[in-house]
Design a protein around this motif. Structure first.
Motif, mmCIF file in Angstrom:
data_model
loop_
_atom_site.group_PDB
_atom_site.id
_atom_site.type_symbol
_atom_site.label_atom_id
_atom_site.label_comp_id
_atom_site.label_asym_id
_atom_site.label_seq_id
_atom_site.Cartn_x
_atom_site.Cartn_y
_atom_site.Cartn_z
ATOM 1 N N SER B 200 0.828 -1.202 0.000
ATOM 2 C CA SER B 200 0.000 0.000 0.000
ATOM 3 C C SER B 200 0.858 1.245 0.000
ATOM 4 O O SER B 200 0.467 2.259 -0.573
ATOM 5 C CB SER B 200 -1.010 -0.003 1.141
ATOM 6 O OG SER B 200 -0.359 -0.230 2.340
ATOM 7 N N GLU B 204 0.380 3.749 -2.736
ATOM 8 C CA GLU B 204 0.012 5.092 -2.291
ATOM 9 C C GLU B 204 1.008 6.131 -2.810
ATOM 10 O O GLU B 204 0.637 7.225 -3.187
ATOM 11 C CB GLU B 204 -0.059 5.107 -0.765
ATOM 12 C CG GLU B 204 -0.567 6.396 -0.170
ATOM 13 C CD GLU B 204 -1.881 6.851 -0.746
ATOM 14 O OE1 GLU B 204 -2.747 5.992 -1.024
ATOM 15 O OE2 GLU B 204 -2.029 8.063 -0.951
ATOM 16 N N GLN B 205 2.271 5.776 -2.784
ATOM 17 C CA GLN B 205 3.278 6.762 -3.136
ATOM 18 C C GLN B 205 3.664 6.765 -4.606
ATOM 19 O O GLN B 205 4.541 7.491 -5.022
ATOM 20 C CB GLN B 205 4.550 6.512 -2.320
ATOM 21 C CG GLN B 205 4.343 6.837 -0.866
ATOM 22 C CD GLN B 205 5.668 6.769 -0.150
ATOM 23 O OE1 GLN B 205 6.655 6.315 -0.706
ATOM 24 N NE2 GLN B 205 5.678 7.223 1.083
ATOM 25 N N TYR B 221 -11.339 2.823 -3.774
ATOM 26 C CA TYR B 221 -10.027 3.325 -3.353
ATOM 27 C C TYR B 221 -9.430 4.220 -4.430
ATOM 28 O O TYR B 221 -9.526 3.912 -5.626
ATOM 29 C CB TYR B 221 -9.096 2.145 -3.093
ATOM 30 C CG TYR B 221 -7.647 2.530 -2.910
ATOM 31 C CD1 TYR B 221 -6.736 2.392 -3.958
ATOM 32 C CD2 TYR B 221 -7.182 3.042 -1.702
ATOM 33 C CE1 TYR B 221 -5.407 2.754 -3.805
ATOM 34 C CE2 TYR B 221 -5.866 3.409 -1.546
ATOM 35 C CZ TYR B 221 -4.978 3.255 -2.585
ATOM 36 O OH TYR B 221 -3.667 3.610 -2.432
ATOM 37 N N ASN B 223 -5.607 6.495 -4.740
ATOM 38 C CA ASN B 223 -4.417 6.938 -3.998
ATOM 39 C C ASN B 223 -4.249 8.447 -4.145
ATOM 40 O O ASN B 223 -4.965 9.102 -4.921
ATOM 41 C CB ASN B 223 -3.159 6.152 -4.413
ATOM 42 C CG ASN B 223 -2.697 6.487 -5.816
ATOM 43 O OD1 ASN B 223 -3.372 7.188 -6.561
ATOM 44 N ND2 ASN B 223 -1.533 5.992 -6.164
ATOM 45 N N THR B 224 -3.292 9.006 -3.375
ATOM 46 C CA THR B 224 -3.152 10.466 -3.345
ATOM 47 C C THR B 224 -2.804 11.020 -4.722
ATOM 48 O O THR B 224 -3.267 12.090 -5.117
ATOM 49 C CB THR B 224 -2.019 10.898 -2.393
ATOM 50 O OG1 THR B 224 -1.713 9.826 -1.541
ATOM 51 C CG2 THR B 224 -2.393 12.142 -1.643
#
Lengths: 183, 779
Positions: B200, B204-205, B221, B223-224
């Motif tokens: 994750s 996420e990154q 979901y 992610n950023t």
């Protein structure tokens, strides 16, 4: 070596030199990756060394200098991305924690990575000795990272690097004067 | 490396890197999703199992409350409890000593039962000192709580540790207060959790955006990075779950297509605007996540920002489709556009103008390439300015000095010819380049799509043919394509083919035109002219085949043959007729021959072969050929001159020479072009011109031969002006060798009468001519 190092390096060359030079460097190297680096990929560290070498030839700057400059820049990028590791500490503390952080956080994410290790020792006179151990020849990069840290915290610290059989040794001595310019 | 190449490679690298990132991300996201699902599942299973065991144990204890330990073990539940992998501990509530520990626990810890019965629970739990353990279990002891669940670490006999979760209940055994603990080694689960954490973080990154939605399009979901790219966050205050159609800037139709594509087991790929109005472009790669029954349960989208790559691609396109020098679209671009027009169907009327700048090569060669490039830019500017500035008109540069104008949506073919006329005038006006003023006409081929072309290439080719025809008709005009041009092109091709065989097949023959003295009529020399006896076509005129020969370089072997045959014939005449034979022979030489480095050698060898005096050979080179490559040709001419060969400048008056050039080149004879001699219109001006040329020649010490004398008046004029030699139909056309032999013999016989005829005529026209000369008083 993680792709992010390559993409950061390429970005640095693009900004400090030109995108055209990047194209020429990447085209000139017979690398397996064919110059296609993504930050989430993994590539042989030798390719980074080859890139640095090629840039050194083109720009006339020594490879060690380029790695050092890169290290400085990288530290700044780490500080931007992971500010939580840079809060409420100074250079010495950061360096002391770096090993722990690497082992804990980085290794969790990349268990099979060959990571360097940093062990630190405070000497009696307010200085710090850092032992850098790595199977890869990136001590100049480490020196750059240290430079970057010093600049980030706005401190005035002298750094002396010497080679050791397993890597390098850095002796850091604080300057007694008030905070120096960020160089 | 060219700019184009560099950009191509960059685009390729970026594409490869994106593909890698996509694949890695997709893999990770998928793994993450599956790991999460598995973890969920195993947690559920674990919970169920713990519940089950606990229930079992409670039952066993209740039943065996008063029984002995052995009885407990011997009971129906004993085996199960003993053998289960769960660790089961029975602990004395007062002393915290182990009363019983099952096999699973013993094996994991590495102690024997006897050893454990000497130990207390805290001995095995490094995180709990005895006091702390008592504290924690106090609520159990007092009955405040029925059970405790917590996680801790167990330490094995060998010192290693493992993470556990424990479920403890209070109970009694043989009237003793005990704690019954069911403990599970969760090492594997920890690993799974860490794996999930790793994944994750990676997801996420990552620099790519990740979105997961269920099969109904509800977003589970993002992610950023996804949020950063699209500005989308699953909002909490919505009626119902966040929808896919809001999360991604695709049309409903595209989303439908996407589901269909991934449902069929393929990956959906597309590029679209970021949707934040900042001009960003995103590329999405969407695939399906399936369950064990292979049904699609979720869709996984990986997004990348391709704005920069698109810029590079745009640059590539511009470079690939535009001409560097003029900025106009290039050949590839215009072909595409033409094809597009063709594809729009028969009702779409459009035209092509193929424009060639007539004197470009000459100007380029005499003023240099930089000026030549500048001229091309100026021509392009004129095209741009003169033509309507709309989408309907596109000018392109094909290369060299060839331009194409595409006229869309024309009302009739006349519209095209009208534009052609305008362009002729506009492009044909003079240009100032630095200190020079240059001017040239253009030749334009016009073709419309009425004839129903299928391919752009065909249409362009026909426009080219029409342009070629315009050149043949004298340039400075436009020609509309017609079908016969195909035939003519075919003919030319066939002619070329045949010409290649002509020498071998003995189809070439030389005819000789006498050059005579204008005072006495004597035969001075002959000019050798090549003729082609084509088996089917008969005599092919040199105007037809010489240009082809020059284009195809066949002129070299043909020229060599002509030279050899001329010299052979000349020597034969000298041998047979001695002093009565022509005293010199003139042979035409083409540009290509003069440019060949071994040409002077070839000439000398030929002369030697036929034992001919070099001074008897005149090589005729046209004025424009000399001016084209002055340096190379001057050098060749000097070498030849040094060997004794004479050089004539042919077609004098039609080229670009300057007076200084005449000095630089070792010329012996000026041959005045027939257009000055037999011009019917402006007699006065031409006579004045002739007079000037003759004076010029005189001053420079050059001989003069006037070409194309056809009438007695022309002859008389030239005589009056003092011209020494001439040739033309008035005296004789070009004759085959046998006929020329006759002429030679006749000349000798009629020597007296010929000169008389000439003299008589000139007397009667003397006054007329003199009256035309400037500054002469009229008699």
């Amino acid at each position: 070596m993680k792709g992010v190092v390559f993409t950061e390096f390429i970005e640095m060359v693009e900004q400090q030199y030109s995108p055209r030079l990047v194209d020429e460097l990447l085209d000139s190297l017979p690398s397996a990756s064919h110059g296609a680096y993504t930050s989430v990929g993994t590539y042989p560290h030798k390719e980074l060394l080859a890139l640095v070498d090629a840039l050194s030839h083109r720009s006339g700057a020594a490879a060690s200098e380029l790695l050092r400059a890169f290290g400085r820049r990288l530290l700044g990028r780490f500080a931007d991305r992971y500010p939580q590791y840079f809060r409420n500490i100074d250079t010495f503390q950061l360096l002391e924690h770096v090993d722990e952080v690497i082992q804990r956080e980085v290794r969790k994410l990349y268990p099979d990575a060959e990571l360097p290790s940093f062990t630190t020792q405070r000497d009696g006179s307010g200085g710090l000795v850092l032992h850098y151990t790595s199977s890869r020849p990136f001590q100049d990069l480490a020196l750059g990272l240290i430079d970057g840290a010093i600049a980030h915290f706005g401190e005035s610290i002298d750094v002396a690097m010497s080679a050791t059989p397993k890597g390098a040794r850095f002796v850091l001595t604080k300057n007694a004067e008030a905070p120096a310019c960020l160089n | 490396m060219s700019e184009l190449e560099r950009l191509r490679r960059r685009a390729e690298r970026e594409r490869a890197a994106r593909k890698q990132a996509e694949e890695i991300l997709e893999e990770k996201s998928r793994a993450l999703y599956e790991a999460n699902a598995q973890l969920s599942q195993s947690r559920d299973e674990l919970d169920a199992r713990v519940q089950q065991r606990t229930a079992l144990l409670r039952q066993a204890l209740t039943q065996a409350e008063a029984a002995t330990e052995q009885a407990l073990l011997n009971s129906a539940y004993g085996d199960i409890l003993e053998q289960t992998l769960n660790e089961i501990y029975i602990i004395d509530a007062e002393t915290l000593q182990y009363v019983h520990v099952n096999k699973g626990a013993r094996e994991n810890l590495g102690y024997r039962l006897a050893e454990l019965q000497q130990m207390t629970a805290p001995d095995v739990m490094p995180r709990y000192a005895e006091s702390r353990f008592l504290e924690v279990t106090a609520p159990l002891h007092t009955g405040e709580r029925s059970h405790l669940d917590f996680s801790t670490t167990h330490r094995r006999r060998d010192g290693s540790t493992y993470p556990v979760i424990a479920h403890i209940e209070a109970s009694t055994l043989r009237n003793r207060s005990v704690y019954v603990a069911i403990v599970l080694d969760i090492t594997q689960r920890r690993q799974a959790e860490e794996e999930i954490h790793r994944l994750s973080v990676a997801v996420e990154q990552s620099p790519s955006g990740v979105l997961i939605s269920d099969a109904q399009g509800a977003v589970e979901y993002v992610n950023t990075t996804y949020t950063r790219m699209t500005g989308y966050t699953p909002a909490d205050d919505q009626a119902g779950p966040p929808r896919l159609s809001e999360a991604i800037n695709l049309t409903d139709q595209q989303i439908e297509e996407m589901w269909a594509t991934i449902g069929a087991g393929k990956v959906w790929r597309g590029e679209f605007r970021g949707g934040r109005g900042d001009g960003a472009w995103l590329s999405a790669s969407i695939s399906a996540i399936r369950n064990a029954e292979h049904c699609v349960t979720h869709c996984l989208a990986v997004l990348q920002d391709v704005t920069e790559s698109r810029d590079v691609l745009e640059q590539l396109e511009t470079l690939a489709y535009h001409d560097d020098l003029t900025g106009l679209p290039n050949r590839s671009a215009i072909l595409r556009m033409i094809q597009h027009e063709i594809d729009r169907g028969d009702d779409n009327h459009f035209a092509l103008l193929f424009l060639d700048f007539d004197r470009f090569k000459l100007i380029n060669d005499s003023l240099g390439h930089e000026r030549g490039d500048e001229l091309l830019r100026r021509i392009s500017d004129r095209l741009r300015r003169r033509l309507r500035r709309t989408d309907e008109v596109v000018s392109a540069r094909l290369g060299g000095d060839e331009f194409v104008v595409l006229l869309k949506n024309i009302a009739s073919p006349d519209a095209a010819t009208l534009v052609a006329q305008r362009l002729l005038r506009s492009v044909g006006r003079s240009y100032k380049l630095g200190g020079h003023t240059v001017q040239s006409t253009a030749s334009i081929g016009v073709v419309t799509n009425d004839r129903g072309y299928a391919s752009a290439g065909e249409m362009l080719r026909d426009a080219d043919l029409a342009m070629y025809e315009a050149k043949a008709r004298g340039k400075d005009c436009y020609v509309v394509f017609d079908e016969s041009m195909h035939e003519r092109a075919q003919e030319r091709l066939q002619l070329e083919c045949d010409l290649r065989q002509a020498i071998a097949q003995d189809q070439l023959v030389l005819h000789y035109q006498p050059i005579v003295s204008l005072q006495g009529g004597e035969l001075e020399g002959v000019e050798a002219l090549v003729r082609w006896r084509h088996p089917e076509l008969g005599m092919v005129s040199p105007d037809s085949f010489i240009p082809i020969a020059e284009e195809t370089q066949l002129i070299v072997p043909i020229g060599a043959w002509v030279l050899d045959e001329a010299c052979r014939q000349f020597s034969a005449w000298r041998a047979e007729y001695g002093a009565d034979a022509p005293s010199c022979i003139h042979v035409n030489v083409s540009r290509l021959q003069m440019l060949m480095s071994d040409f002077p050698d070839l000439v000398q060898q030929t002369l030697k072969r036929h034992e001919m005096d070099p001074r008897a050979l005149h090589l005729e080179v046209t004025e424009s050929v000399i001016m084209h490559d002055p340096d190379t040709i001057a050098s060749a001419m000097h070498t030849l001159r040094d060997a004794g060969v004479r050089i004539d400048m042919d077609d004098f008056g039609t080229g670009y020479s300057s007076l200084a050039c005449l000095h630089e080149f070792p010329i012996d004879v000026l041959k005045i072009d027939r257009s000055f001699v037999n011009n019917k219109r402006y007699i006065r001006d031409y006579v004045a011109l002739l007079h000037s040329i003759l004076s010029l020649a005189d001053n420079l010490g050059l001989q003069v031969v006037a070409e194309g004398i056809e009438t007695p008046e022309q002859l008389a004029t030239l005589q009056a002006l003092g011209c020494t030699f001439g040739q033309g139909h008035y005296f004789s056309r070009a004759l085959p060798a046998a006929d020329l032999a006759e002429y030679i013999q006749q000349q000798n016989a009629d020597a007296a009468s010929t000169s008389l005829v000439v003299g008589a005529l000139s007397d009667s026209h003397d006054a007329f001519v003199r009256s035309l000369l400037p500054g002469e008083a009229n008699a």
